[in-house]
Design an enzyme around this catalytic site. Structure first.
Site, PDB file in Angstrom:
ATOM      1  N   ASN A  96       0.945  -1.126   0.201  1.00 20.07           N
ATOM      2  CA  ASN A  96       0.050  -0.060   0.014  1.00 20.07           C
ATOM      3  C   ASN A  96       0.890   1.328   0.160  1.00 20.07           C
ATOM      4  O   ASN A  96       0.751   2.172   0.862  1.00 20.07           O
ATOM      5  CB  ASN A  96      -0.977   0.029   1.268  1.00 20.07           C
ATOM      6  N   ASP A 306       0.171  -6.081  12.342  1.00 20.76           N
ATOM      7  CA  ASP A 306      -0.613  -5.415  11.488  1.00 20.76           C
ATOM      8  C   ASP A 306      -0.357  -3.526  11.589  1.00 20.76           C
ATOM      9  O   ASP A 306      -1.452  -2.783  11.604  1.00 20.76           O
ATOM     10  CB  ASP A 306      -2.091  -5.454  11.440  1.00 20.76           C
TER      11      ASP A 306
END
Length: 417
Positions: A96, A306
């Site tokens: 990303n 995460d």
């Protein structure tokens, strides 16, 4: 670098000294001796810490770094420093970025920028071009450049044929396919778990059903195609049950859970604090307990931070408009040790390496030292001073954590926490 780690409890089931207190000698980055006691040598650095535990180096399977494109959130070099000081010797970096990591050149950029650091960076290539979910990206070319898996971070693939083709194609080079567990058409503009808390707060819901349908679909496709599938960051009891059933069938599937979903429930949203706005959303206590049971029994293979650094402009907004994500690497060990033993924690923090890279780090004479150093003793409250990331969007501020990271020894370097 030459070093002698002293009075350390060794946690590595492949080693005869597992569970015992030992000294470990490292010469030029290679483990040369392991014994109950070792005499010092000239020129070596002694590494000694209170109630020290040494394990094989930890692997984080889902880390976001802003560079290239979003350096204000996090740079590669500082991101690697954060990982080291959090106890991780290897990280898998999500695609990303801007541009999205979907080409050979983009993967090579990440690998080259991280070269020489103590922490190894393993790029995850986007599964589809520009992570738009329409056409497959250049999977094989990215694998040749060093990508270890392929998935669109926090973007689910709506077209089941894409997942089918990806699983079939990736078998040609033993590629690992990631599929984010969310059916988009069921969430619309949801921002929190669909249930009583969301209704009370007036927030649009993300139903657990959206995860179950996607997980079930992908497992059916995997059963049809074969191949290797990893389902990142599951969050519900039903997802655990579905994956457990698939594993019993012999399907080649693994899954992870984010530390925030193990530690918190939707109830912390009552003050509309956007630090707790994560994806998948924080669920119910029933779901949380099912996730904890699954990491203890092995249905969930690995725990990930995460870690997703976001600048203040993206988080200090109304809850509906804030971006999903929290930084969590700095708190991962401390949060996990409140839930499981240190031995189980080590398994959950090292399992990702074999799945993503095909290698396992072992504490063995003659092998490069790839070690995480920590203690499971003591408690502390996580504060702003514990944040090492450029971004400060941590859901764990004020949390009571257990243990402490002392640092890592990897790539012939010792990085203290």
């Amino acid at each position: 670098m030459n070093a002698r780690i002293t009075q350390a409890t060794l946690l590595d089931e492949s080693n005869e000294h597992h569970g015992n207190q030992v000294d470990i000698r490292i010469e030029n980055g290679i483990i040369t001796e392991i014994a109950s006691s070792l005499d010092p040598k000239n020129g070596e650095e002694q590494l000694q810490f209170e109630n020290l535990i040494v394990s094989a180096g930890w692997f984080d399977s889902s880390v976001s770094i802003g560079e290239p494109g979003y350096e204000e959130r996090e740079t590669i070099l500082n991101g690697l420093k954060v990982a080291a000081k959090s106890g991780f010797t290897s990280i898998a970096v999500n695609p990303n970025t801007l541009p999205v990591t979907d080409t050979n050149a983009a993967v090579s950029f990440l690998k080259n920028k991280a070269a020489g650091n103590a922490v190894a960076l393993y790029p995850i290539g986007a599964l589809t071009r520009n992570a738009e979910g329409t056409d497959l990206a250049e999977l094989y070319d990215m694998q040749q450049a060093g990508a270890v898996a392929f998935g669109d971070y926090q973007h689910s693939i709506s077209n089941p044929n894409l997942i089918k083709i990806a699983l079939q194609y990736a078998q040609g080079f033993d590629g690992l396919v990631l599929s984010f567990p969310q059916e988009n058409d069921l969430i619309i503009k949801g921002v929190a778990n669909e249930g009583e808390t969301a209704i009370k707060l007036g927030l649009k819901g993300i139903p657990a059903l959206s995860e179950h349908i996607q997980v079930a679909r992908d497992l059916y496709i995997l059963e049809y195609t074969g191949g290797k599938l990893h389902i990142p960051t599951i969050s519900t009891a039903q997802s655990v049950a579905l994956i457990k059933e698939a594993k019993a069938k012999g399907l080649d599937v693994t899954c992870s859970v984010a530390i925030a979903n193990l530690f918190y429930t939707e109830e912390v949203l009552e003050d509309f604090d956007t630090r707790y706005k994560v994806l998948p959303p924080l669920r119910t206590e029933t779901d949380r307990q099912a996730l904890i049971a699954a990491i203890k029994e092995g249905t969930i293979d690995m725990v990930t931070s995460d870690h997703n650094p976001l600048d203040i402009e993206l988080k200090k907004l109304e809850f509906d408009h804030a971006k999903f994500g929290t930084i969590a690497q700095e708190a991962t060990l401390g949060a996990l040790l409140t839930l499981v033993s240190e031995e189980r924690a080590v398994k959950l923090l090292t399992a990702g390496s074999e799945r993503f890279t095909g290698t396992t780090s072992k504490i063995k004479i003659g092998q490069p030292a790839n070690l995480s150093l920590f203690t499971a003793n003591g408690t502390s409250v996580f504060g702003k001073e514990d944040i090492r990331s450029k971004s400060k969007n941590s859901a764990f501020l004020g949390a009571q954590l257990k243990g402490k990271v002392y640092g890592i020894f990897a790539n012939n370097q010792f990085i203290a926490s």
